[in-house]
Scaffold this active site. Structure first.
Site, PDB file in Angstrom:
ATOM      1  N   TYR A 142      30.595  41.393  45.795  1.00  0.00           N
ATOM      2  CA  TYR A 142      31.100  40.063  45.984  1.00  0.00           C
ATOM      3  C   TYR A 142      32.539  39.670  45.107  1.00  0.00           C
ATOM      4  CZ  TYR A 142      31.780  34.805  45.895  1.00  0.00           C
ATOM      5  OH  TYR A 142      32.511  33.582  45.773  1.00  0.00           O
TER       6      TYR A 142
ATOM      7  N   LYS B 202      36.213  39.632  46.653  1.00  0.00           N
ATOM      8  CA  LYS B 202      36.978  38.329  46.543  1.00  0.00           C
ATOM      9  C   LYS B 202      38.238  38.598  45.503  1.00  0.00           C
ATOM     10  CE  LYS B 202      36.022  34.578  47.495  1.00  0.00           C
ATOM     11  NZ  LYS B 202      36.300  33.648  48.735  1.00  0.00           N
TER      12      LYS B 202
END
Length: 329
Positions: free
Chosen positions: A140, A144
């Site tokens: 993640y 990101k």
């Protein structure tokens, strides 16, 4: 006078729903883009457009006629397939930027995360000058970070961009952070990692929404916020004091049992290895190396830049946020 049309990706989610509500309250014409339709958004008066972030044609169609975009949607999680995170977080953001150029959209506010700056060591009072880490233990966070860099590079010409990094968002409607903490405590699976003295930022959801709308209104080619990323949080506070306050208000006993950081990290490593070996990616593991770092290390940030450039001050204190979270319906 024509009202400004703003599309919010992920408006059916926790933060996105608050952003849509706050935009409507200020007179904006609000559109959402997600895979599903949401009765709550329809009730509010949000125009819903469906599609897949990873498919450019869907994104292009959704952004037609918009004046601005607040890109909040993302693939969130501590475990999963890298390609799934990449498809939503990176390809999806790339598609948003491309469609913004196609339709000459002038403003893009991106919801990032402080995890893009978090490696394997504590971060104490860090500001936005901190470099991205050399390696990530979270798919993640890694995806990101790639997306955030793209958003920053996209600033210029007809498009102005800004990234907001809210930390540990809590509040009414949260289906992730607080419910999972409470559920783990109920099952006796929650333990303090390390000495319990680690400090973190948290962010009440209405403060996070307020900042996104504020950034949208302040964003322009000559604005000091254009092309920049900003940490957002309230703190520092002791993570485990905050956790125990959540449990107390939920009617649960405080967590007192401890496990060393080294052991938690090792357990997380072993769980990851086993899950990879057996090809199990659609689960929520009880521990990963990143979770051990998040729960056992300090990670709080300096907020002077967002206060200076946006004039930001929290509308609600942490205590007021907790009161609103646990207010009787």
């Amino acid at each position: 006078m024509k009202s400004t049309k703003v599309l919010v990706t992920g408006a059916g989610g926790f933060l996105g729903g608050y952003i849509a509500r706050d935009l409507l309250a200020k007179g904006y014409e609000v559109y959402s883009f997600s895979r599903s339709t949401y009765p709550a958004l329809e009730k509010m008066g949000v125009v819903q457009r469906q599609g897949d972030l990873s498919k450019y044609d869907d994104v292009e169609a959704a952004l037609e006629g918009m004046d601005a975009v607040i890109h909040t949607a993302s693939q969130v999680g501590m475990w999963g397939r890298y390609e799934d995170f990449y498809k939503t977080n990176v390809t999806g953001t790339e598609n948003i930027i491309k469609a913004c150029h196609k339709w000459h959209i002038k403003k893009m506010v991106y919801t990032s995360t402080p995890s893009v700056a978090f490696g394997e060591e504590s971060l104490c009072n860090a500001n936005e000058s901190i470099d991205y880490p050399d390696r990530y233990l979270s798919m993640y966070a890694e995806t990101k970070a790639i997306a955030e860099k793209m958003v920053m590079l996209a600033n210029g010409g007809s498009l102005s961009t800004v990234a907001i990094r809210p930390h540990l968002i809590f509040g009414p409607g949260d289906l992730n952070l607080v419910p999972r903490v409470v559920e783990a405590a109920k099952k006796g699976k929650l333990k303090i990692i390390g000495d319990g003295e680690n400090l973190v930022d948290v962010t009440y959801v209405e403060n996070a929404s307020y900042v996104h709308v504020l950034a949208l209104e302040e964003l322009s080619p000559d604005s000091p916020i254009a092309g920049k990323a900003y940490f957002l949080g309230q703190g520092p506070i002791k993570l485990w004091d905050f956790t125990n306050e959540l449990l107390k208000r939920s009617g649960e006993k405080p967590v007192t049992k401890k496990i060393s950081f080294k052991l938690a990290y090792f357990i997380g490593f072993m769980i990851e290895m086993v899950l990879k070996l057996i090809g199990k990616f659609d689960v929520h593991p009880p521990m990963t190396r990143f979770v051990a770092l998040q729960l056992g290390k300090s990670h709080y940030y300096n907020h002077s830049n967002i206060e200076r450039d946006l004039g930001y001050k929290p509308k609600f204190s942490i205590e007021e946020g907790l009161d609103r979270l646990f207010a009787k319906k």
